[in-house]
Design an enzyme around this catalytic site. Structure first.
Site, PDB file in Angstrom:
ATOM      1  CE  LYS A  63     -10.506  -0.599  16.643  1.00  0.00           C
ATOM      2  NZ  LYS A  63      -9.986  -1.939  16.478  1.00  0.00           N
ATOM      3  NE  ARG A  95      -8.815  -7.845   0.004  1.00  0.00           N
ATOM      4  CZ  ARG A  95      -9.770  -8.307  -0.815  1.00  0.00           C
ATOM      5  NH1 ARG A  95     -10.987  -8.496  -0.366  1.00  0.00           N
ATOM      6  NH2 ARG A  95      -9.486  -8.607  -2.049  1.00  0.00           N
ATOM      7  CG  LEU A  99      -4.983  -6.673  13.547  1.00  0.00           C
ATOM      8  CD1 LEU A  99      -4.134  -5.620  14.252  1.00  0.00           C
ATOM      9  CD2 LEU A  99      -4.618  -8.066  14.032  1.00  0.00           C
ATOM     10  CG  ASP A 100     -10.635  -3.260  13.365  1.00  0.00           C
ATOM     11  OD1 ASP A 100     -10.258  -3.493  14.531  1.00  0.00           O
ATOM     12  OD2 ASP A 100     -10.512  -2.152  12.818  1.00  0.00           O
ATOM     13  N   GLY A 105     -10.940  -2.430   7.835  1.00  0.00           N
ATOM     14  CA  GLY A 105     -11.763  -3.106   8.827  1.00  0.00           C
ATOM     15  C   GLY A 105     -11.732  -4.620   8.775  1.00  0.00           C
ATOM     16  CB  CYS A 106     -11.260  -6.942   6.160  1.00  0.00           C
ATOM     17  SG  CYS A 106     -12.832  -6.305   5.580  1.00  0.00           S
ATOM     18  CG  LEU A 158      -1.664   1.267   1.586  1.00  0.00           C
ATOM     19  CD1 LEU A 158      -2.666   1.621   0.485  1.00  0.00           C
ATOM     20  CD2 LEU A 158      -2.377   1.119   2.909  1.00  0.00           C
TER      21      LEU A 158
END
Length: 174
Positions: A91, A126, A131-132, A128-129, A28
């Site tokens: 969050k 990606r 660790l979240d 939120g996909c 990224l």
């Protein structure tokens, strides 16, 4: 003169479906220097795990983020050279899991900023996909709902799987 030449052109809204999502496997942080970037963080701005650590080390500005007083469902922004860096607040605390509602709210706020500042390209993981643990299919739907009426191109980066990760993927811890 042809009557078609006299018709005004509507430039207020981009053509339907002019937005798009591109997928790249790679780093990224190797995206173009003038391309904006986005990732998810918590309201407490800890950024102590995952890709957030790289964002914190590369772009600094934790005090600037704090001073924006953003809450879950909002988006903090840093300007770094030729790009904006978007911090999607999904969050309240780092140890919690995000909600799709907070993600959608933060993406909507990012969209407003993009449109106001002429941003047409954003690179992100990606969101939120990792660790979240949000489900990408649902996140992808939210991205489409939020950005489909824009001319913003989103490039989603995935980390290439290493040989070691592929070998250990099927093994369970005891």
């Amino acid at each position: 003169m042809s009557s078609e030449l006299q018709k005004p052109v509507n430039t207020d809204k981009p053509a339907e479906d002019s937005w798009r999502v591109n997928y790249i496997t790679g780093d990224l942080f190797a995206c173009a220097a003038d391309e904006s970037m986005a990732h998810c963080i918590s309201e407490d701005i800890r950024m102590s795990k995952g890709i957030a650590v790289k964002f914190k080390n590369m772009f600094k500005g934790v005090d600037d983020l704090w001073n924006q007083y953003k809450l879950a469902g909002q988006c903090a922004v840093l300007k770094r050279e030729q790009r904006f860096v978007y911090y999607l607040i999904t969050k309240k605390k780092a140890g919690e899991k995000p909600t799709y509602s907070n993600l959608e709210g933060s993406l909507k706020e990012m969209k407003v900023h993009c449109l106001a500042n002429g941003v047409t390209r954003i690179s992100m993981p990606r969101i939120g996909c990792g660790l979240d643990q949000l489900q990408w299919e649902r996140v992808e739907e939210i991205l489409e709902q939020v950005f489909r009426d824009t001319n913003i191109s989103i490039t989603v980066y995935s980390v290439p799987e290493t040989a070691e990760a592929t070998v250990t993927k099927g093994k369970r811890r005891r």
